[in-house]
Design an enzyme around this catalytic site. Structure first.
Site, PDB file in Angstrom:
ATOM      1  N   ASP A   9       0.826  -1.208   0.000  1.00  0.00           N
ATOM      2  CA  ASP A   9       0.000   0.000   0.000  1.00  0.00           C
ATOM      3  C   ASP A   9       0.860   1.258   0.000  1.00  0.00           C
ATOM      4  O   ASP A   9       0.652   2.179  -0.792  1.00  0.00           O
ATOM      5  CB  ASP A   9      -0.946   0.002   1.202  1.00  0.00           C
ATOM      6  CG  ASP A   9      -2.057  -1.026   1.060  1.00  0.00           C
ATOM      7  OD1 ASP A   9      -2.282  -1.513  -0.062  1.00  0.00           O
ATOM      8  OD2 ASP A   9      -2.700  -1.357   2.074  1.00  0.00           O
ATOM      9  N   ARG A  49      -6.439   5.254  -2.424  1.00  0.00           N
ATOM     10  CA  ARG A  49      -4.997   5.497  -2.457  1.00  0.00           C
ATOM     11  C   ARG A  49      -4.555   6.215  -3.735  1.00  0.00           C
ATOM     12  O   ARG A  49      -3.582   6.963  -3.723  1.00  0.00           O
ATOM     13  CB  ARG A  49      -4.225   4.191  -2.252  1.00  0.00           C
ATOM     14  CG  ARG A  49      -4.546   3.555  -0.920  1.00  0.00           C
ATOM     15  CD  ARG A  49      -3.439   2.731  -0.322  1.00  0.00           C
ATOM     16  NE  ARG A  49      -3.899   2.124   0.916  1.00  0.00           N
ATOM     17  CZ  ARG A  49      -3.975   2.729   2.088  1.00  0.00           C
ATOM     18  NH1 ARG A  49      -3.595   3.999   2.197  1.00  0.00           N
ATOM     19  NH2 ARG A  49      -4.419   2.099   3.160  1.00  0.00           N
TER      20      ARG A  49
END
Length: 428
Positions: free
Chosen positions: A314, A387
């Site tokens: 991530d 994200r």
């Protein structure tokens, strides 16, 4: 929030931010507390879409809890055993993998029919490796649309025993099995097939199970043994760490356009692997300072790197946009699991980086980025992926404005992101 947000060029990025709770830790903590014996008071719980899906599911399953007005404190009355449905039940889990996978395993211990479903993208995210493993342990699971993908119907039956699970696509499958295994009738012995991705997320799972009274035998992350017939024990109070993935945007901002940024709520002893994002920034040339409850980053000249990013998938996305400000190319390797996240992040990141002028090579499991001499103004598609929106906010730290489409998608993990980001921006 409007359908598009234009961020004007930022001269300097500095200040201090206290991080919201970790999504991964919040949803694990809620599920463990729900099944534990006793009352657990959770502090610094993340208030986001993914956590709300977990809370709604637990409520539908009869779990009682009290949520504070600010939604960051939650007192959970544990069931002292497995989750169960009173009659047939359908749970809608949005695009929350941290709810779908662990609940699929937890509800395989029950006796009633439960259907787990979600948004269209969730129905494209694989779950076959988990279902195959659950079936080895006796669970009855049906695919309702496409084989290998949600929605699924769970009929219970998981008893433990000898199980092998493919760890090469998502660590959430192993996390789900580990968290369910203590409440199975038999001892569960899990063998990992393939390369285990995102290993630090398994370390989070094991640490949290320990906090709730359950020890797991871990043999070099290749073989795990969990005693059956156990009940989790409420730890009374549990503090959810700040989200280390969310820290990455603010630390990167400092590396690009600091000043110094100090993020609190995580530190050198954090159990989240994504704190090592700061080590990557340091390798790129930034100055990093570690404390027990903070990480600080200060700008310096940045250079490209070539690294395996499997342990921090991530946070590695933030390196992709940070690379726009580095001297020389950057290559991110071993990131195939980006393709099975909220969107195909490898394809999405390559497409949007090209919009701002980067030369990008997209491989099956890697991304190579050559920064342009001057970033170009662009309208960034976010693919309903929180994200993507947060990563590309960093483009504003150049002399170029950037427009983020669907900025509200950050509600998945960080609803307040753009306000917090703006608070650290000093405009040109």
């Amino acid at each position: 929030m409007s359908s598009a947000l234009t961020l004007q060029p930022v001269r300097r990025f500095s200040g201090e931010i206290n991080l919201p709770g970790s999504k991964s830790v919040s949803n694990r903590a809620l599920l463990l507390a729900a099944q534990a014996r006793g009352v657990t008071r959770l502090h610094n719980l993340l208030d986001s879409d993914d956590v709300r899906y977990m809370l709604d599911a637990l409520k539908a399953l009869g779990v009682r809890y009290q949520l504070s007005d600010c939604r960051t404190r939650c007192e959970v009355q544990g069931l002292g055993g497995t989750l169960s449905a009173h009659g047939a039940l359908t749970l809608f889990l949005g695009n929350a993998g941290t709810a779908m996978r662990p609940l699929a395993a937890a509800l395989s211990l029950g006796l009633r029919d439960v259907i787990l479903t979600g948004e269209p993208r969730m129905k494209e995210r694989p779950i076959a490796h988990l279902v195959t493993a659950l079936r080895q342990g006796g669970a009855q699971v049906d695919y309702l649309e496409s084989d290998g993908y949600p929605p699924v119907r769970l009929h219970g039956g998981f008893n433990g025993g000898e199980i092998s699970v493919d760890g090469s696509v998502s660590s959430q499958f192993l996390t789900a099995l580990l968290m369910a295994a203590p409440m199975a009738a038999e001892e569960t012995r899990i063998t990992i097939l393939g390369e285990l991705v995102s290993k630090p997320y398994i370390a989070i799972t094991l640490a949290m199970m320990r906090a709730f009274g359950v020890e797991v035998e871990n043999h070099a992350y290749r073989h795990f043994v969990v005693r059956g017939g156990q009940v989790y024990q409420a730890p009374s109070d549990y503090l959810v760490e700040g989200d280390a993935s969310s820290a990455s945007y603010f630390l990167a901002g400092a590396a690009i356009a600091g000043g110094t940024v100090r993020v609190t709520g995580i530190g050198r002893h954090s159990m989240q692997g994504d704190i090592h994002f700061a080590d990557v920034l340091e390798k790129m040339g930034a100055q990093v300072e570690w404390g027990n409850d903070y990480i600080a980053c200060t700008r310096d000249s940045l250079h490209g790197i070539d690294m395996d990013m499997n342990a921090i998938p991530d946070a590695a996305m933030t390196i992709a946009t940070t690379a726009l400000f580095a001297k020389g190319p950057t290559t991110l390797r071993n990131i195939y699991n980006w393709r099975v996240k909220e969107t195909d992040r490898l394809a999405a990141m390559a497409s949007e980086l090209r919009k701002v002028g980067a030369v990008v090579e997209e491989g099956t499991d890697f991304l190579r980025i050559e920064p342009p001499a001057q970033l170009q103004a662009a309208q960034i598609a976010t693919y309903n992926d929180h994200r993507m929106a947060m990563c590309f906010s960093l483009v504003a730290l150049s002399g170029t404005p950037v427009t983020i489409c669907d900025p509200g998608c950050t509600a998945k993990t960080f609803p307040d992101y753009f306000r917090q980001f703006s608070a650290l921006c000093h405009p040109r």
